[in-house]
Each structure stands twice: as structure tokens, then as C-alpha cells.
Design a protein around this motif. Structure first.
Motif, short mmCIF file in Angstrom:
data_model
loop_
_atom_site.label_atom_id
_atom_site.label_comp_id
_atom_site.label_asym_id
_atom_site.label_seq_id
_atom_site.Cartn_x
_atom_site.Cartn_y
_atom_site.Cartn_z
N SER A 93 7.53 -43.42 35.20
CA SER A 93 6.60 -43.16 34.10
C SER A 93 5.88 -44.43 33.64
O SER A 93 4.77 -44.35 33.13
N GLN A 94 6.52 -45.58 33.84
CA GLN A 94 5.92 -46.82 33.35
C GLN A 94 5.12 -47.56 34.41
O GLN A 94 4.32 -48.44 34.08
N HIS A 95 5.34 -47.26 35.66
CA HIS A 95 4.73 -48.07 36.71
C HIS A 95 3.77 -47.31 37.62
O HIS A 95 3.04 -47.94 38.38
N ILE A 96 3.80 -46.00 37.58
CA ILE A 96 2.95 -45.23 38.48
C ILE A 96 1.74 -44.74 37.71
O ILE A 96 1.87 -44.02 36.72
N HIS A 97 0.57 -45.13 38.17
CA HIS A 97 -0.66 -44.73 37.47
C HIS A 97 -1.68 -44.11 38.42
O HIS A 97 -2.86 -44.02 38.09
N THR A 98 -1.20 -43.67 39.56
CA THR A 98 -2.07 -42.92 40.46
C THR A 98 -2.08 -41.45 40.12
O THR A 98 -2.81 -40.67 40.72
N TYR A 99 -1.25 -41.07 39.15
CA TYR A 99 -1.23 -39.71 38.62
C TYR A 99 -1.32 -39.79 37.10
O TYR A 99 -0.93 -40.79 36.50
N LEU A 100 -1.80 -38.72 36.49
CA LEU A 100 -1.55 -38.53 35.06
C LEU A 100 -0.14 -37.96 34.96
O LEU A 100 0.15 -36.94 35.60
N ILE A 101 0.74 -38.61 34.20
CA ILE A 101 2.14 -38.20 34.16
C ILE A 101 2.45 -37.62 32.79
O ILE A 101 2.28 -38.28 31.76
N PHE A 149 22.54 -43.10 33.88
CA PHE A 149 21.76 -44.33 33.73
C PHE A 149 20.79 -44.48 34.89
O PHE A 149 19.62 -44.82 34.69
N PHE A 150 21.25 -44.19 36.09
CA PHE A 150 20.37 -44.24 37.27
C PHE A 150 19.20 -43.26 37.11
O PHE A 150 18.04 -43.60 37.35
N GLU A 151 19.51 -42.04 36.68
CA GLU A 151 18.47 -41.01 36.52
C GLU A 151 17.47 -41.39 35.43
O GLU A 151 16.26 -41.30 35.61
N TRP A 152 17.98 -41.81 34.27
CA TRP A 152 17.08 -42.18 33.18
C TRP A 152 16.24 -43.39 33.57
O TRP A 152 15.06 -43.47 33.26
N GLY A 153 16.89 -44.32 34.24
CA GLY A 153 16.18 -45.52 34.67
C GLY A 153 15.08 -45.19 35.66
O GLY A 153 13.98 -45.75 35.59
N LEU A 154 15.36 -44.29 36.58
CA LEU A 154 14.33 -43.90 37.55
C LEU A 154 13.17 -43.18 36.86
O LEU A 154 12.00 -43.39 37.20
N ASN A 155 13.48 -42.35 35.86
CA ASN A 155 12.41 -41.73 35.06
C ASN A 155 11.51 -42.81 34.48
O ASN A 155 10.28 -42.73 34.50
N TRP A 156 12.13 -43.83 33.92
CA TRP A 156 11.37 -44.93 33.30
C TRP A 156 10.54 -45.67 34.34
O TRP A 156 9.37 -45.98 34.10
N CYS A 157 11.14 -45.95 35.47
CA CYS A 157 10.41 -46.67 36.53
C CYS A 157 9.12 -45.94 36.89
O CYS A 157 8.04 -46.53 36.96
N ASN A 177 2.10 -35.85 24.85
CA ASN A 177 3.28 -35.81 25.71
C ASN A 177 3.00 -36.38 27.10
O ASN A 177 3.64 -35.98 28.07
N SER A 178 2.05 -37.28 27.15
CA SER A 178 1.77 -37.98 28.41
C SER A 178 2.28 -39.40 28.32
O SER A 178 2.21 -40.04 27.28
N PHE A 179 2.81 -39.89 29.43
CA PHE A 179 3.31 -41.27 29.46
C PHE A 179 2.19 -42.28 29.64
O PHE A 179 2.28 -43.40 29.15
N ASN A 180 1.13 -41.90 30.40
CA ASN A 180 0.15 -42.91 30.76
C ASN A 180 -1.29 -42.48 30.51
O ASN A 180 -2.22 -43.03 31.10
N TYR A 181 -1.47 -41.51 29.62
CA TYR A 181 -2.83 -41.05 29.30
C TYR A 181 -3.67 -42.21 28.78
O TYR A 181 -4.81 -42.41 29.21
N SER A 182 -3.10 -43.01 27.89
CA SER A 182 -3.86 -44.13 27.31
C SER A 182 -4.22 -45.14 28.39
O SER A 182 -5.32 -45.68 28.41
N TYR A 183 -3.27 -45.40 29.28
CA TYR A 183 -3.51 -46.40 30.32
C TYR A 183 -4.66 -45.97 31.23
O TYR A 183 -5.46 -46.79 31.67
N LEU A 184 -4.75 -44.67 31.50
CA LEU A 184 -5.78 -44.18 32.43
C LEU A 184 -7.17 -44.11 31.81
O LEU A 184 -8.15 -43.97 32.54
N GLY A 185 -7.25 -44.20 30.48
CA GLY A 185 -8.55 -44.22 29.85
C GLY A 185 -9.35 -42.95 30.07
O GLY A 185 -8.84 -41.84 29.97
N ALA A 186 -10.64 -43.13 30.44
CA ALA A 186 -11.52 -41.98 30.63
C ALA A 186 -11.00 -41.06 31.73
O ALA A 186 -11.13 -39.83 31.63
#
Lengths: 90, 301
Positions: free
Chosen positions: B110-118, B100-108, B258-267
Motif C-alpha cells: 500500500s505504501q510503495h506500489i503506485h502503478t495501481y489505485l489501491i 506481523f508478516f501479513e500486516w507488514g506485507l499489506n503496508w509494503c 478509503n484509498s491508500f494512494n489516491y493523493s499520491y496519484l493526483g489527477a
């Protein structure tokens, strides 16, 4: 009836494959070079189907010309389905 | 100082009271829990990770794993996951607290970091060049990743590939490798000297266990890598080992999906992904034998 592109796009090519990103939709598409050229043409200005056929006849030659109308009809249908273009009544 | 330098009692005291700050590069994670399985998991699988000792170090994520205060504390006991005092998920059985800790950290991340394409992808490195292994679940990505890092490849990440939009390089995120079901036995047989956490049974992914990241991978987590290959793996029992080139355009579409935040990053996401495809040779890879798989990957370098 005319067709025009419904968005501004970004393009990135790898040989005969072109990635297209819609700046308004956020959608990403993969096109061939001819489809990309049609999309860019419709981004610059709206055109009728007949104008696009004439345009393609000038670009293509030989065997490429044989199925041009069928190709263009399918392409425009696909573009509309994907939201890349829209029909406009002049 | 790293986690392994703490005695069991010191670790337990730190984690169960004010929380333990662990550097999981490029992030700082504050972990707070009194659940023994989570403490043991951190002790074993994050042994080489640096702990924070400076009072002014801020955490990127403050994670707390606790038992509920209601009857589920005792009756069919559960674990709760808190991120910054919010509960983003439903409880899970207490026995699954460490996964649960590992999966939760993955979520944290992938959902909150947008300084990278993930990307949802494993990524490994050799000679400064990175091979990205994107795939949907159950395709054998982690099995292949675990096998390769047991044979000289550096683990950059098992689950989340971080791509810098500025440089196009891969930033490492070395964490425990998650193994499921039959891959647990396969990798334990393939790499018997590696360190493993206990097998957690009956999760919604089946049986789950974690392999500790190699020490070298953790110590070199500041070394970014240049992407060179995108290899889409597919494990098939008794399949012949086969590496086939695939089109860059189709790989681009696969990466986008297969990207978590491609849409969020836009162009920026489009440009980063397209730049990644420019740099990489793209392949489909089918395998059933890990030794043969290692040989194929070694031949790429």
C-alpha cells in the motif's frame, strides 16, 4: 470585494452530483450542479457577490429564485471554508 | 512448482537461509525467516503460490522476520520486520510473527506500489464481474469476503483492491483472508473445510487467524476482472439483511477516503476513481447472516 477560484479543477458528474478535484490542493469535493457552475464561473473570472446574484437570476426560474441570496451566501462561505475560492480586493 | 511441493525440511532450509521467492501475484516476495510460526504459516496459507526458481527473478519486496539480538530474543521474545534491510515498525511479540508478516506485507504494497489505485477494500469476482467491499476496520468486510469465497465467489483480494489506471480493471492479489475475534468462529463454522492458520491471541486487533485463499483463486490470479459493484458492508448482530442503493457521489467520496494512494496519484487518482464509480452500481449492505448475504450477492450477478 470579488471572489475567484483558488485553483484549477477537474470535474466529473453523476447526475446531480459533481466530483471536483483541486489540482493545486489535491482535495476532492462533492458539489451539486449549481455549485459546480458557480465554481466554474469563478474559475474563469473573479466576480462580486452582486454579479453572481445577477448571473443566477438569469439561470434560474420560479421557485429556485426564492432563496437565491441565502443559497449563494452559504455557498460562498462553504467554498471559502474548503479553500475553493478566495476573496480578492479589486 | 508451488510452496506445497517443498518438503518441510526443504522449505525451512530455503526460508531460513537465502530466503524463499514466492509469487504473490502481481508481485514477487522474497521471505527470509527462521521463526517456526512464520514458516508454518507460509507452508499452510501460501501452499498454492508459485515459488521462484530462476536466479534472475527480482523480488518486489525482500522481507525478513527475525528475532532481536538483544535480551528480547529470550525475555518476552519479540519479532522484527525488515523490508530491504530497513525496520519500518516497532517489534511485536514473537507469538504474532505470522500476522506481523501479513500486516507488514499489506503496508509494503500500500505504501510503495503506485502503478495501481489501491483501495482499502476486499474484492471478489463472479462471471468476470467484481464486487468491491470498501470499509473501515471492524465493519465486517473480511467476514463477508471469507463467506462469499466459501460459496463460489473468487477471491481477488481480502485487504487491498488494485485498480489499473490504464484499463480500470481489478488486478487480483489473492492472499490469506484475515479474520478477527468472533468472525474466526463464524467463518470456521460456515466453511469447515477451508484451511486455517492458528489463532493468534492478544494482538492490537484482538484475536487473529487467517483463512487460506481458495486454490482456484490463486491459480487464476492472472485473470483481471471488470468492476461492477461497490458494496459498503456493515455487520450488525441480529441485523436484517438489507441492500440499499447509495449515491455515486457519496460513494466516490467514500472511495477517496478509503484509498491508500489516491493523493499520491493526483489527477490520475481522481480519473481512476471517477471511472470506477462510472462502472459500478453502489450499495450499502447491512447483514448478520452469512447465508442470506451470499444469496443477496448471488442475486446481483
Amino acid at each position: 470585494m470579488k471572489f475567484r477560484a483558488g485553483s484549477n479543477f477537474l470535474y466529473h458528474a453523476w447526475g446531480r452530483e459533481v466530483g471536483v478535484y483541486g489540482l493545486h490542493s489535491g482535495d476532492t469535493h462533492l458539489l451539486d450542479p449549481l455549485g459546480c457552475e458557480i465554481l466554474q464561473t469563478l474559475s474563469a473570472e473573479a466576480h462580486t457577490y452582486e454579479e453572481l446574484v445577477t448571473y443566477l437570476e438569469k439561470q434560474l426560474s420560479g421557485e429556485e429564485l426564492s432563496n437565491i441570496q441565502e443559497y449563494l451566501q452559504k455557498l460562498l462561505q462553504e467554498f471559502e471554508r474548503r479553500g475553493l475560492i478566495e476573496s480578492v480586493t479589486p | 512448482m508451488n510452496v506445497s511441493a517443498l518438503s518441510n525440511s526443504s522449505l525451512q532450509k530455503a526460508v531460513s537461509s537465502q530466503g524463499l521467492l514466492i509469487e504473490v501475484k502481481p508481485f514477487w516476495i522474497k521471505v527470509q525467516t527462521a521463526i517456526p510460526d512464520v514458516i508454518t504459516g507460509i507452508k499452510t496459507l501460501y501452499a498454492d503460490h508459485t515459488i521462484g526458481t530462476k536466479a534472475d527473478t527480482l523480488s518486489d519486496f525482500h522481507i525478513r522476520i527475525t528475532r532481536p539480538r538483544n535480551h528480547r530474543r529470550w525475555f518476552r521474545p519479540q519479532a522484527l520486520f525488515f523490508l530491504d534491510n530497513q525496520i519500518p515498525f516497532k517489534p511485536l511479540p514473537l507469538a504474532q510473527a505470522f500476522p506481523f508478516f501479513e500486516w507488514g506485507l499489506n503496508w509494503c504494497i500500500s505504501q510503495h506500489i503506485h502503478t495501481y489505485l489501491i483501495l482499502h477494500a476486499a474484492v471478489i469476482e463472479k462471471n468476470g464481474l467484481a464486487a468491491i467491499l470498501p470499509s473501515p476496520p471492524e465493519a465486517g468486510k473480511s467476514t463477508l469476503c471469507a463467506g462469499l469465497v466459501s460459496r463460489g465467489w473468487r477471491l481477488l483480494s481480502d485487504e487491498l483492491t488494485l485498480i489499473s489506471p490504464e484499463t480500470g480493471r481489478i488486478t487480483p492479489l489473492p492472499r490469506p483472508v484475515s479474520l478477527k475475534n468472533e468472525s474466526i468462529g463464524i467463518i470456521q463454522h460456515f466453511a469447515p473445510r477451508a484451511t486455517y492458520g492458528p489463532i493468534c491471541q492478544d494482538t492490537n486487533k484482538g484475536n487473529v487467524a487467517h483463512m487460506k485463499p481458495p486454490t482456484d483463486s490463486v491459480l487464476r490470479a492472472d485473470e483481471t476482472a471488470e468492476p461492477a459493484w461497490i458494496v459498503i458492508p456493515r455487520y450488525h448482530r441480529e441485523a436484517s439483511t438489507r441492500l440499499e442503493p447509495r449515491s455515486k457521489g457519496l460513494t466516490m467520496m467514500f472511495v477517496v477516503e478509503n484509498s491508500f494512494n489516491y493523493s499520491y496519484l493526483g489527477a490520475d487518482g481522481f480519473h481512476t476513481a471517477a471511472g470506477l464509480i462510472d462502472k459500478c452500481r453502489c450499495y450499502d449492505f447491512e447483514y448478520s447472516d452469512l447465508e442470506e448475504a451470499v444469496q443477496v450477492f448471488d442475486s446481483l450477478v
